[in-house]
Structure formats: structure tokens, C-alpha cells
Design a protein around this motif. Structure first.
Motif, PDB file in Angstrom:
ATOM      1  N   ARG A  74      69.430 -48.034  48.252  1.00 58.27           N
ATOM      2  CA  ARG A  74      69.059 -46.739  49.027  1.00 58.27           C
ATOM      3  C   ARG A  74      69.225 -46.450  50.037  1.00 58.27           C
ATOM      4  O   ARG A  74      68.598 -45.764  50.653  1.00 58.27           O
ATOM      5  N   GLY A  75      70.794 -45.821  49.614  1.00 58.94           N
ATOM      6  CA  GLY A  75      71.590 -44.809  50.639  1.00 58.94           C
ATOM      7  C   GLY A  75      71.666 -45.231  51.695  1.00 58.94           C
ATOM      8  O   GLY A  75      72.600 -44.379  52.501  1.00 58.94           O
ATOM      9  N   ASP A  76      71.797 -46.559  52.253  1.00 57.84           N
ATOM     10  CA  ASP A  76      71.752 -47.384  52.972  1.00 57.84           C
ATOM     11  C   ASP A  76      73.193 -47.881  53.295  1.00 57.84           C
ATOM     12  O   ASP A  76      73.124 -48.181  52.560  1.00 57.84           O
ATOM     13  N   THR A  77      74.125 -47.826  54.292  1.00 53.55           N
ATOM     14  CA  THR A  77      75.497 -48.647  54.100  1.00 53.55           C
ATOM     15  C   THR A  77      74.344 -50.347  54.394  1.00 53.55           C
ATOM     16  O   THR A  77      74.119 -50.510  54.660  1.00 53.55           O
TER      17      THR A  77
END
Length: 96
Positions: A69-72
Motif C-alpha cells: 500500500r505504498g509503504d516499505t
């Protein structure tokens, strides 16, 4: 007059190493590859080297490159740990 593009993302990481790796990715991959190599060299065990290096290398690559979801992946794991370790307040209401 020179113009520079400004990224719209707030959490933009510069690609420093080889034009494709950020500093965070380079350090994660370096640590996860160097640790088993050093450990295997000091123990002088081929079996330890053959088993640890691929496993930790894959783990390091996953931590460096996978995004959810766009987070590392590291930020995602930090949020999961924070969620389960922080104190919660439960509100109970009587049924009418």
C-alpha cells in the motif's frame, strides 16, 4: 535559467547508489548479505554458508524492495508491532 523538477511525494528518497538504489535499500541489502558471509567465514562451515546466505539475501531483498500500500515493508512491520504493543482503551456500553 535552470529549472529543477520537485517531486510531489513528501517521502521521496534519492537514488544514490548506481542510480537505482536508495541509501536505505543499499544498507539493508549490505547488512543482510554481509552478516551471514562474515558468520560463515568465522565458523568455517560450508553448510552454514550455503544455507544462510540465500535465506538472508532474500529477506534483505524483500525488506529493501517490497512495498505494501505504498509503504516499505520495514515501515509496515513497525506499524504492526506498534499496533499490537500499545495500550488500548475499551469502552463498554450497557444493552438497553
Amino acid at each position: 535559467m535552470r529549472t529543477f523538477q520537485v517531486p510531489f511525494e513528501r517521502e521521496f528518497e534519492d537514488r544514490i547508489f548506481f542510480g537505482v538504489l536508495t541509501l536505505r535499500q543499499f544498507l539493508i541489502i549490505g547488512c543482510f548479505v554481509a552478516f551471514p558471509v562474515v558468520l560463515a567465514l568465522f565458523s568455517r562451515s560450508l553448510i552454514l554458508f550455503v544455507t544462510l546466505v540465500p535465506i538472508t539475501s532474500l529477506l534483505g531483498l524483500a525488506l529493501a524492495f517490497i512495498k505494501i500500500r505504498g509503504d516499505t515493508l520495514t515501515k509496515y512491520f513497525r506499524r504492526i508491532i506498534a499496533f499490537y504493543t500499545r495500550q488500548r482503551t475499551f469502552l463498554y456500553r450497557r444493552a438497553k
